[in-house]
Write a protein that holds these residues in place. Structure first.
Motif, PDB file in Angstrom:
ATOM      1  N   GLN A 101      86.490  27.653-113.485  1.00 38.78           N
ATOM      2  CA  GLN A 101      86.916  27.788-114.883  1.00 38.78           C
ATOM      3  C   GLN A 101      85.938  27.080-115.812  1.00 38.78           C
ATOM      4  OE1 GLN A 101      91.038  26.631-115.432  1.00 38.78           O
ATOM      5  NE2 GLN A 101      91.762  28.170-113.991  1.00 38.78           N
ATOM      6  N   ALA A 102      84.795  26.685-115.295  1.00 43.20           N
ATOM      7  CA  ALA A 102      83.969  25.745-116.062  1.00 43.20           C
ATOM      8  C   ALA A 102      82.490  26.129-116.135  1.00 43.20           C
ATOM      9  CB  ALA A 102      84.122  24.351-115.471  1.00 43.20           C
ATOM     10  N   HIS A 103      82.204  27.424-116.189  1.00 40.28           N
ATOM     11  CA  HIS A 103      80.808  27.857-116.301  1.00 40.28           C
ATOM     12  C   HIS A 103      80.192  27.261-117.568  1.00 40.28           C
ATOM     13  CE1 HIS A 103      83.375  30.907-114.478  1.00 40.28           C
ATOM     14  NE2 HIS A 103      82.352  31.326-113.754  1.00 40.28           N
ATOM     15  N   GLY A 104      79.197  26.420-117.404  1.00 42.78           N
ATOM     16  CA  GLY A 104      78.491  25.860-118.562  1.00 42.78           C
ATOM     17  C   GLY A 104      79.076  24.559-119.093  1.00 42.78           C
ATOM     18  N   ALA A 105      80.190  24.100-118.527  1.00 38.56           N
ATOM     19  CA  ALA A 105      80.786  22.837-118.999  1.00 38.56           C
ATOM     20  C   ALA A 105      79.897  21.666-118.599  1.00 38.56           C
ATOM     21  CB  ALA A 105      82.185  22.667-118.404  1.00 38.56           C
ATOM     22  N   GLY A 141      87.960  37.924-115.743  1.00 36.32           N
ATOM     23  CA  GLY A 141      88.534  37.120-116.823  1.00 36.32           C
ATOM     24  C   GLY A 141      87.892  35.753-117.022  1.00 36.32           C
ATOM     25  N   LYS A 142      86.922  35.388-116.189  1.00 36.65           N
ATOM     26  CA  LYS A 142      86.322  34.052-116.312  1.00 36.65           C
ATOM     27  C   LYS A 142      85.310  34.009-117.467  1.00 36.65           C
ATOM     28  CE  LYS A 142      88.398  32.969-112.430  1.00 36.65           C
ATOM     29  NZ  LYS A 142      89.374  31.920-112.172  1.00 36.65           N
ATOM     30  N   ASN A 143      84.880  32.806-117.832  1.00 35.85           N
ATOM     31  CA  ASN A 143      83.908  32.683-118.931  1.00 35.85           C
ATOM     32  C   ASN A 143      82.635  33.481-118.632  1.00 35.85           C
ATOM     33  OD1 ASN A 143      85.829  30.734-119.596  1.00 35.85           O
ATOM     34  ND2 ASN A 143      84.326  29.501-120.700  1.00 35.85           N
ATOM     35  N   LEU A 144      82.251  33.530-117.370  1.00 31.62           N
ATOM     36  CA  LEU A 144      81.188  34.435-116.935  1.00 31.62           C
ATOM     37  C   LEU A 144      81.819  35.371-115.920  1.00 31.62           C
ATOM     38  CD1 LEU A 144      78.246  35.357-116.920  1.00 31.62           C
ATOM     39  CD2 LEU A 144      77.777  33.636-115.167  1.00 31.62           C
ATOM     40  N   GLY A 145      82.096  36.594-116.340  1.00 26.49           N
ATOM     41  CA  GLY A 145      82.842  37.510-115.490  1.00 26.49           C
ATOM     42  C   GLY A 145      82.050  38.762-115.160  1.00 26.49           C
ATOM     43  N   ILE A 154      74.864  42.949-113.677  1.00 26.32           N
ATOM     44  CA  ILE A 154      75.703  42.727-114.862  1.00 26.32           C
ATOM     45  C   ILE A 154      75.751  41.236-115.209  1.00 26.32           C
ATOM     46  CG2 ILE A 154      78.123  42.751-115.628  1.00 26.32           C
ATOM     47  CD1 ILE A 154      78.240  45.520-113.995  1.00 26.32           C
ATOM     48  N   LEU A 155      75.931  40.417-114.178  1.00 25.24           N
ATOM     49  CA  LEU A 155      76.045  38.967-114.415  1.00 25.24           C
ATOM     50  C   LEU A 155      74.752  38.372-114.960  1.00 25.24           C
ATOM     51  CD1 LEU A 155      78.096  38.075-111.239  1.00 25.24           C
ATOM     52  CD2 LEU A 155      78.826  37.642-113.605  1.00 25.24           C
ATOM     53  N   SER A 156      73.609  38.882-114.507  1.00 23.95           N
ATOM     54  CA  SER A 156      72.358  38.289-114.978  1.00 23.95           C
ATOM     55  C   SER A 156      72.143  38.593-116.457  1.00 23.95           C
ATOM     56  CB  SER A 156      71.170  38.736-114.126  1.00 23.95           C
ATOM     57  OG  SER A 156      70.950  40.105-114.295  1.00 23.95           O
ATOM     58  N   ILE A 157      72.697  39.716-116.918  1.00 20.06           N
ATOM     59  CA  ILE A 157      72.625  40.003-118.362  1.00 20.06           C
ATOM     60  C   ILE A 157      73.660  39.163-119.107  1.00 20.06           C
ATOM     61  CG2 ILE A 157      72.996  41.782-120.128  1.00 20.06           C
ATOM     62  CD1 ILE A 157      71.854  43.790-117.991  1.00 20.06           C
ATOM     63  N   LYS A 158      74.892  39.102-118.575  1.00 23.06           N
ATOM     64  CA  LYS A 158      75.945  38.338-119.260  1.00 23.06           C
ATOM     65  C   LYS A 158      75.661  36.840-119.278  1.00 23.06           C
ATOM     66  CE  LYS A 158      80.250  39.598-119.257  1.00 23.06           C
ATOM     67  NZ  LYS A 158      81.600  39.847-118.710  1.00 23.06           N
ATOM     68  N   LEU A 159      74.919  36.357-118.273  1.00 23.28           N
ATOM     69  CA  LEU A 159      74.574  34.934-118.214  1.00 23.28           C
ATOM     70  C   LEU A 159      73.827  34.491-119.474  1.00 23.28           C
ATOM     71  CD1 LEU A 159      74.417  32.260-116.607  1.00 23.28           C
ATOM     72  CD2 LEU A 159      72.389  33.159-115.452  1.00 23.28           C
ATOM     73  N   ARG A 160      73.021  35.391-120.017  1.00 22.94           N
ATOM     74  CA  ARG A 160      72.254  35.057-121.223  1.00 22.94           C
ATOM     75  C   ARG A 160      73.190  34.799-122.410  1.00 22.94           C
ATOM     76  NH1 ARG A 160      68.977  40.379-120.970  1.00 22.94           N
ATOM     77  NH2 ARG A 160      68.257  40.247-118.826  1.00 22.94           N
ATOM     78  N   GLU A 215      76.475  31.148-125.836  1.00 25.20           N
ATOM     79  CA  GLU A 215      76.988  31.673-127.113  1.00 25.20           C
ATOM     80  C   GLU A 215      78.509  31.887-127.014  1.00 25.20           C
ATOM     81  OE1 GLU A 215      75.019  35.452-127.643  1.00 25.20           O
ATOM     82  OE2 GLU A 215      76.757  36.249-128.715  1.00 25.20           O
ATOM     83  N   GLY A 216      78.966  32.443-125.910  1.00 25.70           N
ATOM     84  CA  GLY A 216      80.401  32.647-125.705  1.00 25.70           C
ATOM     85  C   GLY A 216      81.146  31.323-125.663  1.00 25.70           C
ATOM     86  N   ASN A 217      80.565  30.337-124.988  1.00 30.55           N
ATOM     87  CA  ASN A 217      81.215  29.024-124.909  1.00 30.55           C
ATOM     88  C   ASN A 217      81.266  28.353-126.279  1.00 30.55           C
ATOM     89  OD1 ASN A 217      81.771  29.267-122.202  1.00 30.55           O
ATOM     90  ND2 ASN A 217      80.025  28.034-121.514  1.00 30.55           N
ATOM     91  N   ARG A 218      80.207  28.546-127.076  1.00 31.02           N
ATOM     92  CA  ARG A 218      80.214  27.993-128.443  1.00 31.02           C
ATOM     93  C   ARG A 218      81.342  28.616-129.255  1.00 31.02           C
ATOM     94  NH1 ARG A 218      74.620  27.777-128.085  1.00 31.02           N
ATOM     95  NH2 ARG A 218      74.308  29.868-128.927  1.00 31.02           N
TER      96      ARG A 218
END
Ligand SMILES: *Cc1c(COP(=O)(O)O)cnc(C)c1O
Length: 204
Positions: free
Chosen positions: A65-69, A90-94, A143-149, A153-156
């Motif tokens: 539940q803590a991608h990037g925390a 549904g995760k922050n990086l899904g 898909i994840l390697s694109i969403k990782l970028r 921004e999503g966490n902000r």
């Protein structure tokens, strides 16, 4: 030998492992410590790692539940010997389906994981151990390697939304809002609002 999970209660403010209760739960049979970075905030890894070191125990982070925390200069998944991430949609990086990943800076563990996820196969048709079919589809990786970028921004955005909830709910007497520990960067996978047990308000 049977493995038995032993629970350590959480700190009431952050809902993550209470490091001060950890030591009492450790016995000679303890094999590892698994803190959960619940709701998007890292557990107190500094305190947990200090206990782990005293007992020579590995720490496995549940960072699902803590991608990037971050907390105290560490990023989730980098503090323990391994960090476990879920890429459930549904995760922050899904991903666009099931997926997950493990971080480690131990090359022996990395190799072992690669073998285990592929039916225990160390090279083609050489099955050294009994493993699983746990290979993530390449399309999910793409898909994840694109969403990782877009994760930071999503966490902000999540933090901005959480700050708004904090303001709007500040005067709500029954709402216990999320607490952010000092030197902690919460990524708000879940903005959990607690309310007191309600027997007082809904008597039987
Ligand atoms: C989602 C989640 C998991 C499990 O992830 P799967 O991808 O369903 O295996 C484990 N721990 C926590 C804290 C989670 O939020």
């Amino acid at each position: 030998m049977r493995r038995k999970p032993v629970f350590v209660d959480v700190d009431e403010q952050t809902c993550t492992m209470d490091a001060s209760q950890l030591e009492a739960a450790i016995t000679l049979r303890t094999r590892a410590i698994i803190p959960v970075h619940l709701y998007g905030q890292m557990a107190d890894m500094e305190a947990i790692l200090a206990v782990a070191k005293r007992h020579g125990l590995p720490v496995v982070e549940d960072a699902c539940q803590a991608h990037g925390a971050r907390r105290g200069g560490r990023i989730a998944g980098s503090a323990g010997v391994t960090g476990c991430f879920s890429f459930y949609p549904g995760k922050n990086l899904g991903a666009f389906g099931e997926g997950g990943g493990i971080t480690t800076n131990d090359s022996e563990i990395a190799t072992k994981m690669q073998v285990l996820r592929d039916h225990g196969q160390s090279k083609k048709y050489h099955h050294s151990v009994v493993g699983w079919n746990a290979r993530m589809d390449g399309i999910q990786g793409a898909i994840l390697s694109i969403k990782l970028r877009h994760l930071a921004e999503g966490n902000r955005a999540r933090r901005a939304h959480a700050a708004l909830y904090d303001r709007l709910l500040a005067d709500e007497p029954l709402a216990i809002l999320p607490t952010v520990a000092s030197a902690s960067e919460h990524v708000y996978h879940i903005y959990a609002v607690r309310v007191p047990i309600a027997t007082r308000f809904w008597p039987r």
